[in-house]
Design a protein around this motif. Structure first.
Motif, PDB file in Angstrom:
ATOM      1  N   LEU A 185      10.342   5.827  38.945  1.00 42.40           N
ATOM      2  CA  LEU A 185       9.527   5.032  38.828  1.00 42.40           C
ATOM      3  C   LEU A 185       8.739   4.673  38.071  1.00 42.40           C
ATOM      4  CD1 LEU A 185      10.363   1.968  41.357  1.00 42.40           C
ATOM      5  CD2 LEU A 185      11.368   2.169  39.215  1.00 42.40           C
TER       6      LEU A 185
ATOM      7  N   ARG B  75      13.022  -3.146  37.652  1.00 40.29           N
ATOM      8  CA  ARG B  75      12.953  -1.485  37.543  1.00 40.29           C
ATOM      9  C   ARG B  75      13.699  -1.434  38.728  1.00 40.29           C
ATOM     10  NH1 ARG B  75      12.652  -3.215  32.121  1.00 40.29           N
ATOM     11  NH2 ARG B  75      10.541  -2.668  31.390  1.00 40.29           N
TER      12      ARG B  75
ATOM     13  N   LYS C 139       9.688   6.851  34.554  1.00 42.64           N
ATOM     14  CA  LYS C 139      10.474   6.056  33.073  1.00 42.64           C
ATOM     15  C   LYS C 139       9.788   4.881  33.176  1.00 42.64           C
ATOM     16  CE  LYS C 139      14.640   6.095  33.406  1.00 42.64           C
ATOM     17  NZ  LYS C 139      15.275   6.444  32.795  1.00 42.64           N
ATOM     18  N   TYR C 140       8.569   4.175  34.032  1.00 43.47           N
ATOM     19  CA  TYR C 140       8.287   2.854  33.191  1.00 43.47           C
ATOM     20  C   TYR C 140       7.551   2.301  33.581  1.00 43.47           C
ATOM     21  CZ  TYR C 140      13.460   1.492  33.738  1.00 43.47           C
ATOM     22  OH  TYR C 140      14.789   1.726  34.037  1.00 43.47           O
TER      23      TYR C 140
END
Length: 218
Positions: A30, A13, A33-34
């Protein structure tokens, strides 16, 4: 998910974001978003582990990380067999040079082809200069010097076997001015093909396409 699998997922990622944004990537973005179900501190632990393993480096004056040459290689190795080239059949309508130009355009690459008669064909300058790295004038000069070195020497002495794809990143390229670039090299008979770029790119996908070109089209 195992600890190793989660580490690789976080790493992937981060790399994918870095390819898109060209800025150091930290735990905060990070998570946003994920990884909403992970604490930032947990993500940081994995990032620190990746730094310890020398796949990432922490950028000075930044809380973010960027991949090292070793990290780019690791990114390729853990992902190159997972790529599905769904668009390959669509690319068959192009002749070889249209295909080289299409790939160069898609990934911001410069390409050099040496045919069996030693004729050099090159292109993609307008594509590769889209990379934000070339806002640095000194890097543009290094790129020009590297192209000169490649055409003078490497095209005639490729240390690559027939139907093999070799990716050289940074210090693996034994030329002056090459530490900030990557070469993707292929050979079939007397035909040779090189793509040149800055190091920030989707290596697994480009490797898979390049492999198809070498085996089926060059």
């Amino acid at each position: 998910m195992t600890t190793e699998a989660l580490k690789n997922l976080i790493f992937n990622r981060l790399i994918n974001l870095y390819i898109k944004k060209a800025i150091p990537i930290g735990s905060k973005i990070l998570r946003r978003k994920y990884f909403k179900n992970l604490a930032e501190s947990t993500i940081r632990l994995y990032l620190n582990k990746l730094v310890e393993e020398r796949y990432l480096i922490t950028v000075k004056k930044s809380v973010g990380r960027v991949p090292t040459d070793k990290g780019w290689k690791y990114y390729l190795e853990i992902n190159k067999n997972k790529v599905k080239l769904q668009e390959w059949q669509d690319l068959q309508r192009y002749n070889n040079y249209e295909l080289f130009d299409y790939v160069a355009d898609k990934f911001n690459l410069y390409y050099i082809v040496m045919e069996r008669d030693k004729k050099l064909i090159e292109g993609g300058l307008e594509y590769t200069l889209r990379n934000i790295e070339y806002e640095n004038r000194e890097l543009v000069l290094k790129f020009a010097r590297l192209l000169k070195e490649i055409k003078k020497g490497l095209m005639n002495n490729l240390a690559v076997r027939d139907n093999e794809v070799k990716i050289l990143i940074g210090e693996e390229i034994k030329f002056r001015n090459a530490e900030e670039f990557s070469l993707i090299i292929g050979k079939k008979g007397l035909n040779r093909l090189i793509f040149v770029n800055v190091k920030r790119m989707n290596y697994p996908l480009i490797y898979s396409i390049f492999n198809k070109i070498i085996k089926e089209r060059l």
